[in-house]
Write an enzyme that holds these catalytic residues in place. Structure first.
Site, PDB file in Angstrom:
ATOM      1  N   ASP A 110      83.822  59.658  31.711  1.00  0.00           N
ATOM      2  CA  ASP A 110      83.614  60.051  32.866  1.00  0.00           C
ATOM      3  C   ASP A 110      84.073  61.442  33.066  1.00  0.00           C
ATOM      4  O   ASP A 110      85.161  61.926  32.423  1.00  0.00           O
ATOM      5  CB  ASP A 110      84.320  59.411  33.977  1.00  0.00           C
ATOM      6  CG  ASP A 110      83.699  57.718  34.097  1.00  0.00           C
ATOM      7  OD1 ASP A 110      82.473  57.829  33.801  1.00  0.00           O
ATOM      8  OD2 ASP A 110      84.326  56.984  34.519  1.00  0.00           O
ATOM      9  N   ASP A 126      76.337  56.665  35.464  1.00  0.00           N
ATOM     10  CA  ASP A 126      76.673  56.118  36.776  1.00  0.00           C
ATOM     11  C   ASP A 126      75.907  56.406  37.882  1.00  0.00           C
ATOM     12  O   ASP A 126      75.536  55.647  38.801  1.00  0.00           O
ATOM     13  CB  ASP A 126      78.208  56.142  37.192  1.00  0.00           C
ATOM     14  CG  ASP A 126      79.134  55.811  36.051  1.00  0.00           C
ATOM     15  OD1 ASP A 126      78.912  54.762  35.464  1.00  0.00           O
ATOM     16  OD2 ASP A 126      80.172  56.177  36.174  1.00  0.00           O
TER      17      ASP A 126
END
Length: 149
Positions: A110, A126
């Site tokens: 991330d 995402d």
């Protein structure tokens, strides 16, 4: 055609994650907009918001099942609109983009960090999943309204 779009989205996601792994990881965080947006390297072993940590096999199974069902719907006559098909393409691309990380690295990379909203770091895959899910909801509502009229 759908598979090509999915592959291109996954490639874009993986290119950014490769940069995060090879460069951002060693910097930790880069401020893009002061007190608003950073690029921050995080290894996420959970799902959304870091929930359900260290359940990689469950996430792998869910991503595979969702992708197979999505591909079935793309190639069937069950979804007729471009909006519905786009939503499924985005969801599959996001699921597979994160699945690649889980299988290869045992975590998801991330990097998007909007510090003014909440303390959660996420990635492009995402975003695909969230936008795809939102568009799928819009498609379902529109389809439902058309069927009622």
């Amino acid at each position: 055609m759908y598979e090509l779009a999915i592959a291109l989205l996954i490639a874009f996601d993986q290119i950014i994650k490769a940069w995060a792994l090879n460069d951002l990881q060693y910097k930790g965080s880069i401020s893009v907009i002061n007190d608003v947006f950073n690029l921050t390297y995080v290894e996420n072993r959970g799902a959304a918001f870091g929930l359900f940590q260290n359940n990689q096999w469950a996430f792998i199974v869910v991503a595979l099942v969702a992708s197979i069902i999505g591909l079935y719907f793309l190639h069937s006559n069950k979804i007729s609109s471009k909006l519905g098909k786009l939503s499924v393409v985005l969801i599959i691309a996001g699921a597979l983009g994160n699945l690649i990380d889980r299988i290869r690295l045992d975590y998801v990379v991330d990097y998007f960090d909007f510090v003014f909203i909440w303390n959660y770091v996420f990635n492009l895959a995402d975003c695909f999943i969230v936008v795809g899910t939102f568009l799928l909801c819009v498609y379902v509502i529109i389809s439902d309204n058309k069927q009622k009229n």
